[in-house]
Design an enzyme around this catalytic site. Structure first.
Site, PDB file in Angstrom:
ATOM      1  N   SER A 269       1.113  -1.661  -0.083  1.00  9.81           N
ATOM      2  CA  SER A 269       0.084   0.096  -0.344  1.00  9.81           C
ATOM      3  C   SER A 269       1.181   1.480   0.019  1.00  9.81           C
ATOM      4  O   SER A 269       1.864   0.730   0.497  1.00  9.81           O
ATOM      5  CB  SER A 269      -1.373  -0.306   1.429  1.00  9.81           C
ATOM      6  OG  SER A 269       0.079  -0.025   2.660  1.00  9.81           O
ATOM      7  N   ASP A 270       0.372   2.158  -0.794  1.00  8.62           N
ATOM      8  CA  ASP A 270       1.293   3.447   0.127  1.00  8.62           C
ATOM      9  C   ASP A 270       0.375   3.784   0.982  1.00  8.62           C
ATOM     10  O   ASP A 270      -0.365   3.304   1.760  1.00  8.62           O
ATOM     11  CB  ASP A 270       0.366   4.992  -0.714  1.00  8.62           C
ATOM     12  CG  ASP A 270       1.137   6.153  -1.346  1.00  8.62           C
ATOM     13  OD1 ASP A 270       1.816   6.389  -0.784  1.00  8.62           O
ATOM     14  OD2 ASP A 270       0.745   6.579  -2.404  1.00  8.62           O
ATOM     15  N   TRP A 271       0.973   4.923   1.444  1.00  5.09           N
ATOM     16  CA  TRP A 271       1.014   4.832   2.945  1.00  5.09           C
ATOM     17  C   TRP A 271       0.729   5.646   3.903  1.00  5.09           C
ATOM     18  O   TRP A 271       0.083   6.603   3.048  1.00  5.09           O
ATOM     19  CB  TRP A 271       2.550   5.476   3.496  1.00  5.09           C
ATOM     20  CG  TRP A 271       4.173   5.060   3.707  1.00  5.09           C
ATOM     21  CD1 TRP A 271       4.803   4.959   5.195  1.00  5.09           C
ATOM     22  CD2 TRP A 271       4.918   3.986   2.680  1.00  5.09           C
ATOM     23  NE1 TRP A 271       5.523   4.057   4.752  1.00  5.09           N
ATOM     24  CE2 TRP A 271       5.440   3.013   4.067  1.00  5.09           C
ATOM     25  CE3 TRP A 271       4.608   3.496   1.724  1.00  5.09           C
ATOM     26  CZ2 TRP A 271       6.803   2.301   3.600  1.00  5.09           C
ATOM     27  CZ3 TRP A 271       5.496   2.302   1.644  1.00  5.09           C
ATOM     28  CH2 TRP A 271       6.302   1.675   2.064  1.00  5.09           C
TER      29      TRP A 271
ATOM     30  N   ALA B 236      -2.670   4.595   2.713  1.00  3.41           N
ATOM     31  CA  ALA B 236      -4.078   3.949   1.807  1.00  3.41           C
ATOM     32  C   ALA B 236      -4.737   2.920   2.302  1.00  3.41           C
ATOM     33  O   ALA B 236      -5.927   2.983   1.534  1.00  3.41           O
ATOM     34  CB  ALA B 236      -2.818   3.967   0.640  1.00  3.41           C
TER      35      ALA B 236
END
Length: 752
Positions: free
Chosen positions: A233-235, A237
């Site tokens: 995941s993006d941080w 997200a």
């Protein structure tokens, strides 16, 4: 280069773990690290993509806390202008070395999102408005990084094209545009680079968060493209860890309090299968065993060579937009005036999570003085980016004008400051600061020989610059060695070979997404469809300041003898390129295709392949460009698949999307499924089938209206009837006619 396959994980590494331990593998231990569980080692992930941002003391993803020194290579906005996958792969390998030196297992990059709108605040981290250029450069970056045993993490998957409301907004994209533009960039990067991780984006796609989108993460990424790595995941997200695991997310970064417990509870109550947790754990374990770079004894072993590579990359990424009167290259005699704060205090990267603490920085003013030979070099700051740029500093402006009056040639450095563009917000316009434009106008009245040097991460309106300057160099963002690279280009030690990776419009209002960016009430409508970037400007025949792919040289090139042939996988073009000028130089050869007899809406031309060639004066060389047949396909939502239209394709080779030098045609057979014909199919649709026209003629016979009948009614009856569904026509209105229609449909649908 050999890409290391995903290692098989042993029962001892995953299968023997408890449910709680397997769940814990799917979330971070801290901001940048995963957990070491059993025999599965921990991973250290850190930001890229144009340097290794390993933070020290404190952790954050906005670039606030300090990070260890590292080489700052040109960000994607600059590096893309090289159009050189081999160079990008070398930069990627250097990044892999520095990541290994610092004990980093996963370097977060590259960013291959499409530059949909010039106002996107993060455009400096992305390569291009075109998916072929973006995807191929991204694949090269991935191969380079992973050749050193460090995992790449291609991002931000997908349709993340604005910073405004990026944590919630839904990118609402119709299927054809999503497939052909926004996903194609990722597909080429994944297939060509085989990344070990993919990072999903914050945003929703058609209402579903990327982190919870099974169609995106499992059906497309794994099922269609064959991705075998881990999805990260993006941080921040992930909003629902259980839904994300169910969709195909493997690693949540960073960990949220209680998310592991939520996964365990969902398995216990039957709302999440344990097989999903096992699968995610195996993928994280495989990544942890795969991304084990060998750490060198000294962390600074590569510093000098990497700075040289950063300079080479910057040199290859500088675009000569204009050079009236051959003002460039500069003479090493006389008096040179250098004006502009960016000459002495360079801006060489963007703001936010990708911000690198550079090992050293070359400023252009010092480099110009060093390279000037017998020329006198004098400097005036002209403006300051640290003050209110709406107001002129009268003393600085007057000093700049006096310097211009006393100089033989003036080099003016213009651009955007850190406060103008950054991750986290979008720009409101594409204008250069007013104080800089007023300075340029005043200086141009004092001296006719003006060279403008541009620094910016996103597109800027260039009309005021091109009107005032005889020559214009576009550096975008060039990394820590950009200053020395610019000096070498200014004095002709390096022949500029960069090409624009995005269109420079005359005005913002001309851009395809002007009325729908950045969206409203949590939704962004991608109403321009497939007409992104140059596709839009070319289709509408809009004048632009500089077209996609544009770039001049200190020499000249001739394109001749285009030869086209079929290959086992598609089409091959061979074109002869000759350096007809007085200097050695590099040409970027661009191949576009078009299909005039098409049943779908298409741009006048679309980039399909590109290559670079270095030639001495008078040297001639054949350049081979291969186009995979799949690149010619469009997404047909009727069959939910890719279709290559058959016909004679125009193949154009040139120096930009609007500078075509040689062309030819080649016949391509149709590929892909046909939509099933039904009683609702129209005469026109039936006629498109190779056997359809004959069957219709035999079936309808004399019942079809002739030209005379149409003339009596004052209409083109044949064209009107073309859109009629078959079951609305008189001959099929009876039970007998309906039976005949069913026979026709069966016959048509059984044809190849």
């Amino acid at each position: 280069m050999t890409i290391t396959p995903a290692p098989e994980t042993t029962p001892a590494s995953v299968s023997a773990l408890t449910l709680e331990e397997k769940a814990s593998l799917g979330s971070g231990a801290a901001f940048w690290t995963t957990k070491a569980v059993g025999s599965v080692p921990r991973l250290l992930l850190t930001d890229g993509p144009h340097g290794v941002r390993k933070q020290i003391a404190a952790d954050d993803h906005l670039g606030i806390a300090p990070s260890a020194p590292a080489t700052c290579f040109p960000p994607a906005a600059g590096l893309a202008q090289s159009w050189d996958p081999a160079l990008v792969e070398r930069v990627g390998a250097a990044l892999g070395v520095e990541a290994a030196e610092r004990g980093v297992n996963v370097l977060l990059g590259p960013g291959v999102n499409i530059k949909r709108d010039p106002r996107c605040g993060r455009n400096f981290e992305y390569f291009s408005e075109d998916p072929v250029l973006s995807g191929d450069l991204g694949a090269a970056w991935i191969r380079g990084v992973q050749s050193e045993g460090v995992a790449a993490s291609v991002k931000h998957f997908a349709a993340n094209n604005a910073e405004h409301d990026r944590m919630r907004a839904s990118s609402d994209v119709e299927p054809r545009a999503l497939r052909e533009i926004y996903l194609r960039s990722f597909e080429r990067a994944v297939r060509g680079g085989q990344p070990w991780t993919v990072m999903c984006s914050y945003n929703r796609i058609d209402g579903v968060f990327a982190a919870e989108n099974r169609w995106l993460l499992t059906d497309v990424l794994r099922g269609e493209w064959g991705f075998d790595g881990a999805v990260v995941s993006d941080w921040g997200a992930v909003t629902d860890r259980v839904a994300s695991v169910r969709a195909g997310l493997d690693l949540e970064m960073p960990a949220r309090a209680g998310s592991d417990d939520q996964v365990v509870a969902a398995v216990r109550d039957g709302s999440l299968s344990e097989e999903k947790v096992d699968l995610a754990a195996r993928r994280v374990a495989a990544l942890a065993h795969r991304a084990r770079p060998r750490r060198p004894e000294r962390e600074d072993a590569s510093r000098a060579s990497h700075h040289d590579l950063a300079r080479e990359a910057a040199e290859r990424s500088i675009v000569l937009l204009k050079n009236d009167g051959d003002v460039l290259p500069l003479s090493r005699s006389g008096r040179i005036g250098v004006i502009g704060e960016f000459a002495a205090t360079p801006r060489f990267q963007g703001g936010g999570s990708s911000r690198i603490n550079p090992i050293r920085v070359d400023d252009a003013l010092s480099a110009i003085r060093q390279a000037a030979g017998d020329a006198e070099v004098h400097y005036a700051q002209g403006f300051s980016t640290s003050t209110d740029e709406a107001a002129d500093d009268g003393a600085q402006l007057d000093a700049a004008v006096r310097l211009a009056e006393a100089s033989d040639v003036v080099v003016v450095f213009l651009g955007l400051g850190d406060h103008d563009e950054s991750e986290g917000f979008d720009r409101d316009h594409i204008e250069l600061p007013p104080v800089q434009l007023r300075l340029l106008a005043r200086v141009a009245t004092a001296n006719a020989r003006i060279v403008a040097v541009l620094t910016h991460g996103g597109v800027v309106r260039l009309a005021p610059v091109t009107a005032a300057a005889s020559a214009v160099l576009d550096g975008a963002l060039l990394g820590e060695a950009g200053g020395s690279a610019l000096a070498r280009v200014l004095f002709g030690e390096v022949n500029p070979a960069g090409r624009l990776a995005e269109t420079a419009p005359i005005r913002l209002e001309d851009s395809p997404s002007f009325l729908s960016f950045p969206g409203e009430h949590g939704h962004v409508s991608y109403g321009e469809g497939v007409f992104v970037g140059y596709r839009w400007y070319d289709a509408r025949r809009l004048d632009v300041e500089f077209p996609f792919g544009h770039g001049l040289s200190y020499t000249s090139f001739d394109h001749r003898d285009l030869r086209l042939e079929h290959t086992a996988t598609g089409v091959r073009a061979v074109v002869s390129i000759t350096n007809t000028g007085a200097r050695a130089g590099r040409e970027v050869v661009q191949l576009y295709t078009a299909l005039s007899d098409t049943r779908v809406s298409r741009a006048p031309r679309e980039l399909r392949a590109f290559g670079v060639v270095d030639l001495e004066h008078g040297e001639k060389q054949d350049v081979v460009l291969d186009v995979d047949i799949a690149a010619l396909a469009h997404w047909d939502r009727r069959v939910e698949g890719w279709v290559v239209e058959g016909g004679r394709y125009l193949v154009e080779v040139g120096a930009s999307s609007r500078d075509i030098r040689v062309s030819g045609t080649i016949t391509v057979d149709r590929r892909g499924d046909r939509p099933a014909f039904t009683a609702e199919s129209t005469i026109s649709e039936i006629s498109e089938h190779p056997a359809g026209a004959g069957i219709l003629s035999a079936l309808l016979g004399g019942s079809r209206s002739d030209d005379a009948a149409g003339q009596e009614l004052g209409m083109d009856l044949a064209r009107m009837l073309a859109s009629f569904p078959l079951n609305r026509l008189g001959p099929f209105g009876t039970p007998e006619g309906a039976g005949r229609l069913e026979q026709v449909l069966t016959a048509l649908n059984s044809e190849d």
